[in-house]
Design an enzyme around this catalytic site. Structure first.
Site, PDB file in Angstrom:
ATOM      1  N   GLY A 112       0.812  -1.227   0.000  1.00  0.00           N
ATOM      2  CA  GLY A 112       0.000   0.000   0.000  1.00  0.00           C
ATOM      3  C   GLY A 112       0.840   1.270   0.000  1.00  0.00           C
ATOM      4  N   GLU A 135       2.681  -8.332  -1.834  1.00  0.00           N
ATOM      5  CA  GLU A 135       1.423  -8.948  -1.398  1.00  0.00           C
ATOM      6  C   GLU A 135       1.346 -10.452  -1.642  1.00  0.00           C
ATOM      7  OE1 GLU A 135       1.662  -5.971  -2.771  1.00  0.00           O
ATOM      8  OE2 GLU A 135       0.269  -4.597  -1.806  1.00  0.00           O
TER       9      GLU A 135
HETATM   10  N1  COA Z   1       1.845  -3.974   8.616  1.00  0.00           N
HETATM   11  C1  COA Z   1       1.918  -4.055   9.962  1.00  0.00           C
HETATM   12  N2  COA Z   1       3.068  -3.948  10.646  1.00  0.00           N
HETATM   13  C2  COA Z   1       4.187  -3.728   9.945  1.00  0.00           C
HETATM   14  C3  COA Z   1       4.185  -3.630   8.530  1.00  0.00           C
HETATM   15  C4  COA Z   1       2.941  -3.762   7.876  1.00  0.00           C
HETATM   16  N3  COA Z   1       2.839  -3.670   6.556  1.00  0.00           N
HETATM   17  N4  COA Z   1       5.452  -3.433   8.105  1.00  0.00           N
HETATM   18  C5  COA Z   1       6.220  -3.389   9.222  1.00  0.00           C
HETATM   19  N5  COA Z   1       5.455  -3.560  10.310  1.00  0.00           N
HETATM   20  C6  COA Z   1       5.890  -3.588  11.719  1.00  0.00           C
HETATM   21  C7  COA Z   1       6.573  -4.911  12.082  1.00  0.00           C
HETATM   22  O1  COA Z   1       5.614  -5.912  12.382  1.00  0.00           O
HETATM   23  C8  COA Z   1       7.387  -4.477  13.282  1.00  0.00           C
HETATM   24  O2  COA Z   1       6.502  -4.372  14.384  1.00  0.00           O
HETATM   25  P1  COA Z   1       6.970  -4.931  15.850  1.00  0.00           P
HETATM   26  O3  COA Z   1       8.218  -4.132  16.168  1.00  0.00           O
HETATM   27  O4  COA Z   1       5.811  -4.572  16.724  1.00  0.00           O
HETATM   28  O5  COA Z   1       7.225  -6.384  15.670  1.00  0.00           O
HETATM   29  C9  COA Z   1       7.810  -3.059  12.916  1.00  0.00           C
HETATM   30  O6  COA Z   1       6.886  -2.609  11.932  1.00  0.00           O
HETATM   31  C10 COA Z   1       9.213  -2.977  12.331  1.00  0.00           C
HETATM   32  O7  COA Z   1       9.297  -3.860  11.208  1.00  0.00           O
HETATM   33  P2  COA Z   1      10.390  -5.032  11.067  1.00  0.00           P
HETATM   34  O8  COA Z   1       9.836  -6.078  10.162  1.00  0.00           O
HETATM   35  O9  COA Z   1      10.851  -5.464  12.420  1.00  0.00           O
HETATM   36  O10 COA Z   1      11.577  -4.234  10.342  1.00  0.00           O
HETATM   37  P3  COA Z   1      12.702  -4.850   9.410  1.00  0.00           P
HETATM   38  O11 COA Z   1      13.718  -3.770   9.225  1.00  0.00           O
HETATM   39  O12 COA Z   1      13.165  -6.185   9.924  1.00  0.00           O
HETATM   40  O13 COA Z   1      11.978  -5.121   7.999  1.00  0.00           O
HETATM   41  C11 COA Z   1      10.495  -4.623   6.156  1.00  0.00           C
HETATM   42  C12 COA Z   1      11.477  -4.064   7.227  1.00  0.00           C
HETATM   43  C13 COA Z   1       9.825  -3.411   5.496  1.00  0.00           C
HETATM   44  C14 COA Z   1      11.270  -5.413   5.121  1.00  0.00           C
HETATM   45  C15 COA Z   1       9.450  -5.517   6.858  1.00  0.00           C
HETATM   46  O14 COA Z   1       8.873  -4.789   7.938  1.00  0.00           O
HETATM   47  C16 COA Z   1       8.319  -5.982   5.971  1.00  0.00           C
HETATM   48  O15 COA Z   1       8.496  -6.889   5.156  1.00  0.00           O
HETATM   49  N6  COA Z   1       7.093  -5.376   6.116  1.00  0.00           N
HETATM   50  C17 COA Z   1       5.912  -5.803   5.451  1.00  0.00           C
HETATM   51  C18 COA Z   1       5.916  -5.363   4.021  1.00  0.00           C
HETATM   52  C19 COA Z   1       4.680  -5.876   3.321  1.00  0.00           C
HETATM   53  O16 COA Z   1       4.500  -7.063   3.106  1.00  0.00           O
HETATM   54  N7  COA Z   1       3.826  -4.931   2.948  1.00  0.00           N
HETATM   55  C20 COA Z   1       2.651  -5.230   2.190  1.00  0.00           C
HETATM   56  C21 COA Z   1       1.470  -5.309   3.065  1.00  0.00           C
HETATM   57  S1  COA Z   1       0.034  -5.658   2.100  1.00  0.00           S
END
Ligand code: COA
Length: 260
Positions: A112, A135
């Protein structure tokens, strides 16, 4: 205006909206989508504002996607409502705003988050930005216009590959693809966007609003595509793959998809 998840700054003709949920990497929950709608509506009606910049707070993320924790337990009906209300409130709304909206992509723009950047009128990225539509790694498809706006901007083949691999591209690749117009060091990103905004604000706001209408009109014949995206997005919510994909993300493990 007061917001829980946004910071709104206004100076002369420029307004900057900063999405401010840094602990969740600025993930878009429904409250934030509603606040973005309210902020944009307010700025559109403020005669002093000529250009709007949208960016994310902190140095890590523009927006890391829709808030997975919020929709992981949704039904098919709730899934399609999520996509259709989000598209209406924010993504279509930004695209059709009568004032220019620039996405200042300051880090991860995923799911998003990339779809929000795609709905803005154009994009500038910082050197550390990473973009993608992950996604399908969650068992769902992009539901905020990503299947429609990404191929328009970078071509069908590149969009298919990015969507199917759930991969990320860096800022330099995004520039090569035409996804972003410029790449600049992170500390210069907002100044660079403000400079473009100042150049825009020398021009006729009325003519610019007509230009936005005219450019968008050329892409309006694919309303069916957006409808199909909402339907398919909703259907994903009824699958075992979706349950596994979202559960695995929240449990911080790799998904094992049962498949069809
Ligand atoms: N929705 C909800 N929470 C999210 C999020 C999302 N799309 N993206 C990140 N967060 C949260 C994580 O759950 C984490 O929360 P916590 O500390 O309470 O566990 C926090 O944000 C930090 O993210 P984290 O994953 O620990 O950071 P990272 O540096 O290891 O990784 C990303 C960064 C962006 C690669 C990883 O967060 C990620 O893959 N996010 C989801 C991306 C995604 O699939 N988006 C599409 C959604 S439809």
């Amino acid at each position: 205006m007061q917001f829980e998840n946004l910071i709104l700054e206004q100076e002369d003709h420029l307004a900057t909206i900063i999405i401010n949920r840094p602990k969740k990497l600025n993930a878009l929950n429904r409250a934030t989508i509603q606040e973005l709608h309210d902020a944009l509506q307010h700025l559109e009606s403020d005669a002093d504002v000529q250009v709007i910049i949208i960016t994310g707070s902190g140095e890590k993320a523009f927006v890391a996607g829709a808030d997975i924790a919020e929709f992981a337990h949704f039904s098919v009906k709730q899934g399609s409502q999520l996509a259709s209300s989000g598209q209406k409130l924010l993504f279509d709304f930004v695209e059709n705003l009568s004032k220019p909206v620039i996405a200042a992509v300051n880090g991860f723009a995923l799911g998003g988050g990339l779809e929000l950047a795609l709905a803005c009128h154009f994009r500038v990225a910082s050197e550390n930005a990473h973009m993608g539509l992950p996604e399908v790694s969650l068992g769902v498809i992009p539901g905020y216009g990503g299947t429609q706006r990404l191929p328009r901007l970078i071509g069908k083949g590149r969009a298919m590959e990015l969507i199917m691999t759930a991969g990320m591209i860096n800022a330099a690749e995004a520039k090569e693809y035409g996804l972003v117009n410029h790449v600049v060091p992170q500390e210069e990103l907002l100044d660079f966007c403000e400079d473009i905004a100042n150049r825009i604000s020398n021009n006729s706001p009325v003519a610019i609003s007509y230009a936005i209408k005219a450019v968008n009109a050329g892409f309006m014949n694919n309303a069916q595509g957006f409808k199909a995206e909402i339907k398919a997005f909703g259907e994903c919510f009824g699958t075992d793959d979706f349950k596994e994909g979202t559960t695995a993300f929240l449990e911080k493990r790799k998904a094992k998809f049962p498949g069809a």
